[in-house]
Each structure stands twice: as C-alpha cells, then as structure tokens.
Write an enzyme that holds these catalytic residues in place. Sequence first.
Site, short mmCIF file in Angstrom:
data_model
loop_
_atom_site.label_atom_id
_atom_site.label_comp_id
_atom_site.label_asym_id
_atom_site.label_seq_id
_atom_site.Cartn_x
_atom_site.Cartn_y
_atom_site.Cartn_z
N LYS A 116 81.61 52.26 -15.80
CA LYS A 116 80.20 52.08 -15.43
C LYS A 116 79.60 50.82 -16.03
CE LYS A 116 79.94 55.88 -13.03
NZ LYS A 116 81.35 56.26 -13.08
N ARG A 291 85.86 54.70 -2.48
CA ARG A 291 86.59 55.69 -1.69
C ARG A 291 85.70 56.17 -0.55
NH1 ARG A 291 83.52 59.92 -3.07
NH2 ARG A 291 82.89 60.22 -5.23
#
Length: 451
Positions: A116, A291
């Site tokens: 992150k 994804r």
Amino acid sequence: MFKKILIANRGEIALRVLRACREMGIQTVAVHSTADASAMHVRFADESVCIGPPQVGESYLNKLSILAAAEITGAEAIHPGYGFLSENADFCQMVEEHGFAFIGPTPDHIRLMGDKIVAKDTAKKLGIPCVPGTDGPVASDEEALAAAEEIGWPVLIKAVSGGGGRGMTVVHDRSQLLDALRMARGEAKAGFGDDRVYIEKFLAAPRHIEVQVLCDTHGQVLHLGERDCSLQRRHQKVVEEAPSPVLDAGDREKLGLLVAKAMEKFGYRGVGTLEFLYENGQFYFIEMNTRLQVEHPVTELITDTDLVREQIRVAAGEKLAFSQSDVRFRGHAIECRITAENPKTLAPSPGRVTGYHAPGGPGVRMDSALYAGYTVPPYYDSLIGKLIVHDVDRPTCLRRLERALAECVVEGVDTNLPLLRTVIGTSAFRNGQYDTGWLGKFIADWEPPVV
C-alpha cells in the site's frame, strides 16, 4: 490464441472464466480441493485435477500443486480469478518461469500495487491524487503521534500488506492512538505476516468510486468508466452499481482520462481497478487491484464488453479490438452480492442447499455456482452468488432489481437476501444518498424478518 487454460480458482468466478473460455473455443482445466469435488466448475470443465484437502493453504494457495496440474494437463495459461493467488507476485513469476502465460499483470506491477505504501507513492508519481498521510510505515509511537497530529484527527491506521478492508482501524483522538497502533500491528502480523502500518486521514462520509482499466501489450489503454461501491459493511462491498449516481459525465470523463493516462505511463497489462474515496468533490486514490474484480459484471453490462474474454486476448498478445472512442456507456447496472451468512451477525452458514431458483427475465444475470443439493463448505468465503441487473436508467434498474430479488430463492442455508431486499427499498438507496458508513448504521437498528 491459447488452446487450453487452467483456472486456479473455485465457485462462481471459476465458472465465469470457464464460460468465457468455452465461448472462445478454449479447453479448460478445473482445479479443486476434496471439498469441491462436486462443484459446478469441476462438473463443467473439460478436465479436472484435485490439488489437495479443503484447507486453502494445502489446495487453492498451493502454488506447486497448481503448477503441477497445469503441467500434467498440458495447459498453456493460468487464469487466477480473484482472491487466492490472483495478486500474488511470486505465483505470477513462477507461472511465467515455468513457461505458462499468466492471465493478469506482470509480477512487478503486482508487487508495486500490493504494497500500500509503494502503491500510494507510485500513484503520486503518476499524477493521481492520494489521501493525505504518511509517506511510509510509521517506525515508532512518537512518529505515529506526530504524524497523526499533523494529518488531523480522526486518522486511519492501515496495514501495509492489508486488503479487502482488513487491517484498518479508525482512531478519533490522541488518547486512543497508541493502543490502536499496537492492536493494528498485531492484527497485521497475524493476518498478513507483516506488522508494518501507516497512517492517513480518515474521511468521515466518503463515496467509494473505482475506475476499470483495460490495457494490451501494444500501448493501448482504455478506461471503462466507474463503479460506485459505497454500500459496504465492515469495509466489505455489498452492492455495486455503474455509473455512480453522484458523478456527472464531466466527472466521469475527467477521472477516466486521468487514470488511463497514468496506466499508459505505468505500462500496465490486462485488467485493473483503481479505487478512490470521493468526498466534497475531491477524489483520493486508496489502492489498485491488479486483477478482475468481483463487481466486474456491472461494467460489462453498461459497456457491452466481456472483460474475461479481453483478459485472455491480452494475455495471448493480441491487440484490443476497440479504442476509447468506441466505448459507450448505456443504461444502469447494479450488482448484489449474495452470501451464505446470517444477515445480522455475519455468522457463516455452511450447509446443504435444499432449494435454489435463480431469477431470470430481461436484463437479469445471475453469476453463481449453486444448485439444489450443493453443500456450501465451511472453508471458504461466504459469497455464493451475484445478482446483476441492467436497464435503461437507474429508476427502472431499481424496479428490475426489486423484482429479481423477490424471485431469488436459496433454501437450506441462511443468506443475506432479506437484508438486500430491505436495503434497496430504502429512500437513502433509491435516492443515491448513501456513503461507505451508511449500511453499518442501518443494520445496527435492523432486524431480519421472521419467516
């Protein structure tokens, strides 16, 4: 084009990928645990391989077993679906090193966006606005206190390796910070094997807006509009829709082009989703999912695009068959996630499905691997289906959704269908006046109907 693809997943997403392959004339290999031996994706695939016992670490997360299954069946490519190994850079690298195509981004891109802190720094360099916060993980209590004071209360502690809403803690003032920090580090270590955390500004009432991108390996980068995923519970999405009821065409075009330009500079491959918090007219990047998303069908319906088919074509090295100017947004689509759990307590409800009826009719799509007699196993995520509806505009789409939810029948296990039926009838949802915290507050006072 590939002749055979192994699908490294289970449930509705495995079935979704299988159907796309079937329509493209591609043979499929299903992998499964012993608990999923009678699952729908196993029944429908051309071949199937058992890769281990029910526990995910010994089956769906077992990289070597999946690669061995690809090897013995002669598969040329591996589609990871979502969850499990779909954002595991090491798995992606292993797939490619063993001579298979990974139907997704490069290992480097997965690594960059999986951390992150690195993802946020990368976004800034690409010209994407981010939520104010620390530039990296906080190393000490003193650093955390100083950072929180500078950012301004309340703040959000987030796990560097977190995802799906896990590893996040809201802190409202200085007196709570140190205890919350210790707890967050412990949870991050237990959940992700990484106790690093960082701090960013907590936005009190934001919308959750995400942008779908599609990129080939020939320099073509497209955005397919946004999805509004603000109806969440404990940071888990429950209902998603496209387009967002709070954005106009100008906002949509501005954000989409910003994201597309960034991904072109990034050199991205395949499908991806950039997620933002939106408050007071400002967008703040929070993460990128490298994804296919659970909620991808709403984008497919408003753009008439098969994202799984495009994923496969891109992985095979083909050029996208259309350009940004060809993308047209038509109508409105809403997706409801149907889960096998108590709608009030979220307690999982595994067991045998004694009755199942999927809704149908114009503009109704049900993505599910359920059937009457199927046993929902206790080992995996509670998602058992996705009901998606599409119509010419949001009001008519809502009426269609109401009708479809009324038709949906799942017997034998508890589901969140009573909650979904109630929520879509509220004035807040019908008027589009909800934020990421609305559903949690609503459920606190809601009682499931007595059947």
